[in-house]
Structures are given as structure tokens and as C-alpha cells.
Design an enzyme around this catalytic site. Structure first.
Site, short mmCIF file in Angstrom:
data_model
loop_
_atom_site.label_atom_id
_atom_site.label_comp_id
_atom_site.label_asym_id
_atom_site.label_seq_id
_atom_site.Cartn_x
_atom_site.Cartn_y
_atom_site.Cartn_z
CG HIS A 137 -0.35 -0.01 2.58
ND1 HIS A 137 0.46 1.22 3.06
CD2 HIS A 137 0.17 -0.93 3.34
CE1 HIS A 137 0.99 0.81 4.18
NE2 HIS A 137 0.69 -0.48 4.44
CD GLU B 72 1.76 -5.81 8.03
OE1 GLU B 72 2.03 -6.87 8.22
OE2 GLU B 72 2.43 -4.85 7.58
#
Length: 207
Positions: free
Chosen positions: A9, A82
């Protein structure tokens, strides 16, 4: 053989402040949004069969320009979030050293089976989650080209798996925000890195 284009990201304010994000839903900052636009432009001419994104907003925002240029609706994948860092999430390194010195000392050993308090995952469990998700995707779309927008920790697990590196120890590979990592996965789930950490599309971007 399945082609995988794995993307971290774009930048967030928490990245800049070196604050543990983990699974807290932190949006991109202005630079991160600009990185996402550059990413969409870089890949506009590439044929993609599927676009997958972690369901966290920083990944979804990164995927949006790519979805627009490709005409693909992102498939959201919570399994590609994550790593969960438990009590460290939302804290800077300085905060952690003050509030949780013992836990931080244990975490900093990078032992694969250590899980922080507060719902964290061990690195071994995280690795298993990531690889299972990617192998399931590749098996369902064998012979196609997939773009996956995810997180730095996820990419570290992929890098270690592809190069047969141990789970123990600090990260060794560069994982730039909005960088491109090209791999192939064979029918047995084995990974081959074609290129790593490509951020040429971000050159000249203002800080």
C-alpha cells in the site's frame, strides 16, 4: 503457473511517524494517494485478470486507481491483512519502549513463535496465513495474472518463502510503499521472484 504482481500500500502518516499500524484501519496520506495514482498509471497498459486487495483502507485506497484503469472491481481479502501486533498497535517505537519495554525486548528478538499480548499473531502463524491465502488464490486462478495490494509484513513473508529464508530475524529486503514485486507461483505453491521493490514509477514524486 500463475503470475503474481504484489504491491505494498501507499504511504500513511503512521508510516512516516514509525507507528505500528498492524490491523488498525489507517488511511493513506496525500503522498500515499499520489503514489497510488502513479501506480495506476504505471500499470495501465498491463493486462490483469484479477485485482485483489487487503480489506484495510490503506490497501483499498491504493487499489482504487488501478481498479479504474483496469476496469476491475477489487476482490477484498481479509486474509492478506498486515500482521496483528497486539498491544503495540497504534504506538511509536518511543512509546513502546516506555510503556512495554519487556514485551518490546522479546518482540525485537524476532522469534517465529513469540506472540505479543493483546491478540497478536506469532510470525509463524502470520506466515502460514499469508501463504495459505496466496496459494488458494493462485490455485483458483491458475495460468492467469493477478495483482494483489497488501502490506509490508505480508511481502516480507513472501520474500522469505520464495528465497527459503528463515522466519527468525529482522527484515532484510526493501519493501517500498506502492512498490511492485513480480513473482510466479507454480502448481505446487512454489514461488519464484522475477523482480522486487520496483518503484521507478514513483521517481520525482514530491515528499
Amino acid at each position: 503457473m500463475t503470475e503474481l504482481l504484489l504491491i505494498r500500500h501507499g504511504e500513511t502518516d503512521w508510516n512516516r511517524r514509525q507507528t505500528f499500524q498492524g490491523q488498525i484501519d489507517v488511511p493513506l496520506n496525500a503522498r500515499g494517494l499520489a503514489q497510488a495514482r502513479r501506480l495506476g498509471e504505471r500499470l495501465a497498459g498491463e493486462a490483469l485478470d484479477l485485482l485483489v486487495s487487503s480489506d484495510l483502507i490503506r490497501a483499498r485506497q491504493t487499489a482504487e486507481p488501478l481498479a479504474s484503469t483496469q476496469g476491475l472491481a477489487p476482490q477484498l481479502a481479509p486474509a492478506l491483512r498486515e500482521q496483528a501486533f497486539g498491544i503495540l498497535e497504534g504506538l511509536s517505537f518511543d512509546d513502546i519502549r516506555q510503556r512495554h519495554p519487556e514485551e518490546f525486548s522479546l518482540w525485537a528478538r524476532h522469534e517465529p513463535d513469540y506472540a505479543l499480548p493483546g491478540g497478536a499473531e506469532s510470525r509463524r502463524d502470520f506466515h502460514a496465513r499469508v501463504l495459505a491465502a496466496l496459494r488458494e488464490l493462485a490455485a483458483a486462478h491458475r495460468g492467469r495474472r493477478l495483482a494483489v495490494v497488501t502490506h509490508g509484513g505480508v511481502l516480507d513473508m513472501v520474500w522469505r518463502e520464495a528465497l527459503n529464508k528463515p522466519l527468525h530475524g529482522a527484515r532484510e529486503c526493501a519493501i517500498p510503499n506502492a512498490g511492485l514485486n513480480r513473482l510466479r507461483m507454480d502448481a505446487q505453491g512454489g514461488l519464484q521472484i522475477l523482480s522486487w521493490g520496483d518503484d521507478a514509477h514513483l521517481q520525482g514524486l514530491e515528499d
